[in-house]
Write an enzyme that holds these catalytic residues in place. Structure first.
Site, PDB file in Angstrom:
ATOM      1  N   SER A 130       0.772  -1.238   0.010  1.00  0.00           N
ATOM      2  CA  SER A 130      -0.061  -0.204   0.008  1.00  0.00           C
ATOM      3  C   SER A 130       0.818   1.247  -0.034  1.00  0.00           C
ATOM      4  CB  SER A 130      -0.688  -0.076   1.343  1.00  0.00           C
ATOM      5  OG  SER A 130      -1.508   1.138   1.432  1.00  0.00           O
ATOM      6  N   THR A 132       0.466   3.435   1.664  1.00  0.00           N
ATOM      7  CA  THR A 132       0.490   3.630   3.375  1.00  0.00           C
ATOM      8  C   THR A 132       2.081   3.524   3.748  1.00  0.00           C
ATOM      9  OG1 THR A 132      -0.619   3.565   5.363  1.00  0.00           O
ATOM     10  CG2 THR A 132      -0.023   1.404   4.468  1.00  0.00           C
ATOM     11  N   TYR A 154      -1.237  -0.712  10.736  1.00  0.00           N
ATOM     12  CA  TYR A 154      -1.625  -1.277   9.639  1.00  0.00           C
ATOM     13  C   TYR A 154      -0.343  -1.196   8.662  1.00  0.00           C
ATOM     14  CZ  TYR A 154      -3.721  -1.442   4.841  1.00  0.00           C
ATOM     15  OH  TYR A 154      -3.626  -1.716   3.371  1.00  0.00           O
ATOM     16  N   LYS A 158       2.351  -3.784   6.725  1.00  0.00           N
ATOM     17  CA  LYS A 158       2.757  -3.906   5.261  1.00  0.00           C
ATOM     18  C   LYS A 158       4.352  -3.648   5.182  1.00  0.00           C
ATOM     19  CE  LYS A 158      -1.310  -4.428   3.604  1.00  0.00           C
ATOM     20  NZ  LYS A 158      -1.800  -5.704   2.839  1.00  0.00           N
TER      21      LYS A 158
HETATM   22  P1  NAD Z   1     -11.137  -6.654   1.617  1.00  0.00           P
HETATM   23  O1  NAD Z   1     -11.279  -6.652   3.268  1.00  0.00           O
HETATM   24  O2  NAD Z   1     -12.397  -6.549   0.817  1.00  0.00           O
HETATM   25  O3  NAD Z   1     -10.435  -7.991   1.307  1.00  0.00           O
HETATM   26  C1  NAD Z   1      -9.452  -8.980   2.199  1.00  0.00           C
HETATM   27  C2  NAD Z   1     -10.097 -10.500   2.215  1.00  0.00           C
HETATM   28  O4  NAD Z   1      -9.270 -11.040   3.073  1.00  0.00           O
HETATM   29  C3  NAD Z   1     -11.591 -10.496   2.585  1.00  0.00           C
HETATM   30  O5  NAD Z   1     -12.229 -11.194   1.898  1.00  0.00           O
HETATM   31  C4  NAD Z   1     -11.285 -11.091   3.978  1.00  0.00           C
HETATM   32  O6  NAD Z   1     -12.570 -11.913   4.287  1.00  0.00           O
HETATM   33  C5  NAD Z   1     -10.025 -11.765   3.783  1.00  0.00           C
HETATM   34  N1  NAD Z   1      -9.285 -12.315   5.068  1.00  0.00           N
HETATM   35  C6  NAD Z   1      -9.050 -11.344   6.067  1.00  0.00           C
HETATM   36  N2  NAD Z   1      -8.259 -12.117   6.924  1.00  0.00           N
HETATM   37  C7  NAD Z   1      -8.215 -13.322   6.579  1.00  0.00           C
HETATM   38  C8  NAD Z   1      -7.520 -14.611   7.027  1.00  0.00           C
HETATM   39  N3  NAD Z   1      -6.867 -14.514   8.158  1.00  0.00           N
HETATM   40  N4  NAD Z   1      -7.699 -15.777   6.319  1.00  0.00           N
HETATM   41  C9  NAD Z   1      -8.142 -15.548   5.132  1.00  0.00           C
HETATM   42  N5  NAD Z   1      -8.874 -14.448   4.479  1.00  0.00           N
HETATM   43  C10 NAD Z   1      -8.808 -13.446   5.128  1.00  0.00           C
HETATM   44  O7  NAD Z   1      -9.896  -5.556   1.595  1.00  0.00           O
HETATM   45  P2  NAD Z   1      -9.382  -5.059   0.054  1.00  0.00           P
HETATM   46  O8  NAD Z   1      -9.637  -3.917  -0.074  1.00  0.00           O
HETATM   47  O9  NAD Z   1      -9.871  -5.998  -1.067  1.00  0.00           O
HETATM   48  O10 NAD Z   1      -7.807  -5.397   0.082  1.00  0.00           O
HETATM   49  C11 NAD Z   1      -7.024  -6.341  -0.326  1.00  0.00           C
HETATM   50  C12 NAD Z   1      -5.714  -6.296   0.022  1.00  0.00           C
HETATM   51  O11 NAD Z   1      -5.262  -5.044  -0.529  1.00  0.00           O
HETATM   52  C13 NAD Z   1      -5.415  -6.221   1.578  1.00  0.00           C
HETATM   53  O12 NAD Z   1      -4.173  -6.934   1.731  1.00  0.00           O
HETATM   54  C14 NAD Z   1      -5.191  -4.518   1.836  1.00  0.00           C
HETATM   55  O13 NAD Z   1      -4.371  -4.133   2.972  1.00  0.00           O
HETATM   56  C15 NAD Z   1      -4.548  -4.032   0.479  1.00  0.00           C
HETATM   57  N6  NAD Z   1      -4.679  -2.554   0.074  1.00  0.00           N
HETATM   58  C16 NAD Z   1      -6.104  -2.407  -0.038  1.00  0.00           C
HETATM   59  C17 NAD Z   1      -6.161  -1.160  -0.180  1.00  0.00           C
HETATM   60  C18 NAD Z   1      -7.697  -0.539  -0.307  1.00  0.00           C
HETATM   61  O14 NAD Z   1      -8.086   0.767  -0.287  1.00  0.00           O
HETATM   62  N7  NAD Z   1      -8.835  -1.280  -0.657  1.00  0.00           N
HETATM   63  C19 NAD Z   1      -5.238  -0.269  -0.325  1.00  0.00           C
HETATM   64  C20 NAD Z   1      -3.865  -0.601  -0.341  1.00  0.00           C
HETATM   65  C21 NAD Z   1      -3.592  -1.890   0.076  1.00  0.00           C
HETATM   66  C1  UD1 Z   2      -6.494   5.681   4.081  1.00  0.00           C
HETATM   67  C2  UD1 Z   2      -5.658   5.068   5.035  1.00  0.00           C
HETATM   68  C3  UD1 Z   2      -4.385   4.497   4.621  1.00  0.00           C
HETATM   69  C4  UD1 Z   2      -4.920   3.223   3.629  1.00  0.00           C
HETATM   70  C5  UD1 Z   2      -6.059   3.890   2.602  1.00  0.00           C
HETATM   71  C6  UD1 Z   2      -6.484   2.722   1.802  1.00  0.00           C
HETATM   72  C7  UD1 Z   2      -5.813   6.505   7.033  1.00  0.00           C
HETATM   73  C8  UD1 Z   2      -5.036   7.599   7.851  1.00  0.00           C
HETATM   74  N1  UD1 Z   2      -5.302   6.079   5.823  1.00  0.00           N
HETATM   75  O1  UD1 Z   2      -5.934   6.414   3.310  1.00  0.00           O
HETATM   76  O2  UD1 Z   2      -3.480   3.930   5.415  1.00  0.00           O
HETATM   77  O3  UD1 Z   2      -3.830   2.735   2.828  1.00  0.00           O
HETATM   78  O4  UD1 Z   2      -6.871   4.489   3.174  1.00  0.00           O
HETATM   79  O5  UD1 Z   2      -7.180   1.778   2.422  1.00  0.00           O
HETATM   80  O6  UD1 Z   2      -6.932   5.950   7.296  1.00  0.00           O
HETATM   81  N2  UD1 Z   2     -11.857  11.603   3.735  1.00  0.00           N
HETATM   82  C9  UD1 Z   2     -13.007  12.396   4.050  1.00  0.00           C
HETATM   83  N3  UD1 Z   2     -14.091  11.957   4.836  1.00  0.00           N
HETATM   84  C10 UD1 Z   2     -14.292  10.531   5.018  1.00  0.00           C
HETATM   85  C11 UD1 Z   2     -13.159   9.840   4.568  1.00  0.00           C
HETATM   86  C12 UD1 Z   2     -12.059  10.452   3.865  1.00  0.00           C
HETATM   87  O7  UD1 Z   2     -12.754  13.739   4.211  1.00  0.00           O
HETATM   88  O8  UD1 Z   2     -15.419  10.155   5.551  1.00  0.00           O
HETATM   89  C13 UD1 Z   2     -10.848  12.129   3.139  1.00  0.00           C
HETATM   90  C14 UD1 Z   2      -9.497  11.979   3.753  1.00  0.00           C
HETATM   91  O9  UD1 Z   2      -9.271  13.000   4.917  1.00  0.00           O
HETATM   92  C15 UD1 Z   2      -8.583  12.031   2.532  1.00  0.00           C
HETATM   93  C16 UD1 Z   2      -9.447  11.584   1.246  1.00  0.00           C
HETATM   94  O10 UD1 Z   2     -10.904  11.701   1.798  1.00  0.00           O
HETATM   95  O11 UD1 Z   2      -8.205  13.365   2.264  1.00  0.00           O
HETATM   96  C17 UD1 Z   2      -9.210  10.033   1.198  1.00  0.00           C
HETATM   97  O12 UD1 Z   2      -9.449   9.235   2.255  1.00  0.00           O
HETATM   98  P1  UD1 Z   2      -9.489   7.712   2.306  1.00  0.00           P
HETATM   99  O13 UD1 Z   2     -10.204   7.164   1.370  1.00  0.00           O
HETATM  100  O14 UD1 Z   2      -9.609   7.207   4.114  1.00  0.00           O
HETATM  101  O15 UD1 Z   2      -8.055   7.204   2.056  1.00  0.00           O
HETATM  102  P2  UD1 Z   2      -6.473   7.732   2.746  1.00  0.00           P
HETATM  103  O16 UD1 Z   2      -6.688   8.683   3.471  1.00  0.00           O
HETATM  104  O17 UD1 Z   2      -5.640   7.945   1.385  1.00  0.00           O
END
Ligand code: NAD
Ligand code: UD1
Length: 343
Positions: A130, A132, A154, A158
């Site tokens: 991520s 992040t 978190y 990562k």
């Molecule tokens: P999600 O929660 O929708 O998907 C994760 C899946 O993993 C879920 O289906 C959950 O049931 C499963 N899971 C959780 N713990 C588990 C375990 N112990 N054993 C087996 N399955 C398990 O999330 P997502 O948004 O699809 O994210 C997928 C990956 O991408 C994650 O690793 C997340 O950290 C990473 N990621 C997501 C974002 C985002 O904004 N969505 C951003 C950066 C990275």
């Molecule tokens: C967040 C996480 C980050 C993670 C990413 C994707 C935090 C501090 N960071 O990032 O670690 O990798 O999600 O899952 O939680 N916002 C609003 N109102 C809301 C929600 C968000 O104004 O209800 C704003 C936030 O301040 C930001 C933007 O929208 O400026 C995007 O927010 P968000 O979707 O949560 O993503 P990140 O902040 O990038």
């Protein structure tokens, strides 16, 4: 008995938001798919929808990535050519409250997975990292060389996994490992049959906006309008989840060339503010998004957007969909299924 396909992929977390979109792309490009998911943050209906969209079937195993018995059994049953590792916990606030659980699932879970992979001589892994890991970045755009500095459990989980995988590759350079640092995945499949379906109140902007648009929530809280950005609200690099999934296919091709450990940002390179996102969603949905400006959220950066050139040059990948399309697709899913997979 081992499966005989050389293109069977294990998708951990495949029932989740990004994983389910990945399964569609894999099935549509001729792969066999096995999903391992404990459904802790997803619904098996997502996988039924994947099968409807693709008119193909996949294998679903319900279980925990930390369960060695299940892993061993999976690797004995199938001849996986690669693992796409999405399973994990992803809510920043929750990670601050339950750090041990986050390290256990995200770090220990990955250790168990790579152990099982090594035992089965399956050494091709794509890991969901991520943006992040860049913490509060000082310079834009963010390249893969930018300093890493996670600021919550978190993010640290990562970074730890990235370090574990670097050490693994250093100890055995026959591994093929891709660390993909996602920016802000949003949107949904164009069919409107799968999309983001948070179990709890959404933490992220786009799913919150779409739940306001569909009437599940009254209004959006905008976290601060006094940042040093053009309109004062936070700026992010939103990327369509289908573009993101396609990036994984390119990463797999890149790993097929030679063993390596590669790191790539997956983002569009464009930054959009919270107000841009609200306006785009209003246009896409034809609905008003009521909002109020509140305090900044702790730990938020003012601006974050990718330098995606490395992925472009090395993977031959670049995001295609713009913010309008991300909002249109998210709205199609949300308006088809106002309560997500619970409908
Ligand atoms: P999600 O929660 O929708 O998907 C994760 C899946 O993993 C879920 O289906 C959950 O049931 C499963 N899971 C959780 N713990 C588990 C375990 N112990 N054993 C087996 N399955 C398990 O999330 P997502 O948004 O699809 O994210 C997928 C990956 O991408 C994650 O690793 C997340 O950290 C990473 N990621 C997501 C974002 C985002 O904004 N969505 C951003 C950066 C990275
Ligand atoms: C967040 C996480 C980050 C993670 C990413 C994707 C935090 C501090 N960071 O990032 O670690 O990798 O999600 O899952 O939680 N916002 C609003 N109102 C809301 C929600 C968000 O104004 O209800 C704003 C936030 O301040 C930001 C933007 O929208 O400026 C995007 O927010 P968000 O979707 O949560 O993503 P990140 O902040 O990038």
């Amino acid at each position: 008995m081992k499966g005989n396909s050389q293109k069977t992929i294990l998708v951990t977390g495949g029932a989740g938001y990004i994983g389910s979109h990945m399964c569609v792309e894999l099935l549509q490009t001729g792969h066999q798919v096995v999903v391992l998911d404990d459904l802790s943050n997803s619904n098996p209906k997502s996988l039924q929808a994947v099968e409807r969209i693709t008119q193909k079937t996949l294998t679903f195993v319900e279980g925990d990535i930390r369960d060695t018995r299940i892993l061993t059994n999976l690797f004995e049953t199938h001849n996986f050519s690669a693992v796409l590792h999405f399973a994990g916990l992803k809510a920043v606030g929750e990670s601050v409250e339950h750090p041990v659980q986050y390290y256990d699932v995200n770090v220990n879970g990955t250790l168990k997975l790579v152990d099982a992979m090594a035992a089965a001589a399956c050494k091709t892994l794509v890991f969901s990292s991520s943006a992040t890991v860049y913490g509060i970045p000082e310079q834009m755009p963010i390249s893969e060389c930018s300093p890493t500095a996670a600021i919550n459990p978190y993010g640290r989980s990562k970074l730890m996994v990235e370090e574990v995988l670097r050490d693994l590759y250093a100890s055995d350079p026959t591994w093929r490992i891709s660390l993909l640092r996602y920016f802000n995945p949003v949107g949904a499949h164009a069919s409107g049959e799968i999309g983001e379906d948070p179990h709890d109140v959404p933490n992220n902007l786009m799913p919150f906006i779409s739940q306001v648009a569909v009437g599940r929530r009254d209004q959006l809280n905008v976290f601060g309008d006094d940042y040093g950005t053009p309109d004062g609200t936070g700026v992010r690099d939103y990327i369509h989840v289908v573009d993101l999934a396609k990036g994984h296919l390119k990463a797999l091709q890149h790993l097929a060339d030679t063993p390596k450990l590669a790191i790539h940002n997956l983002g569009t390179g464009n930054g959009y503010s919270v107000m841009d996102a609200i306006n785009a969603f209003e246009r896409a949905s034809g609905r008003k998004i009521p909002y109020q400006v509140v305090e900044r959220r702790a730990g938020d950066a003012a601006t974050s957007y990718a330098d995606p050139r490395k992925a472009n040059q090395e993977l031959g990948w670049q995001a295609e969909y713009d913010l309008e399309r991300m909002c249109a697709d998210a709205w199609r899913w949300q308006s088809n299924y106002p309560n997500g997979f619970r409908d």
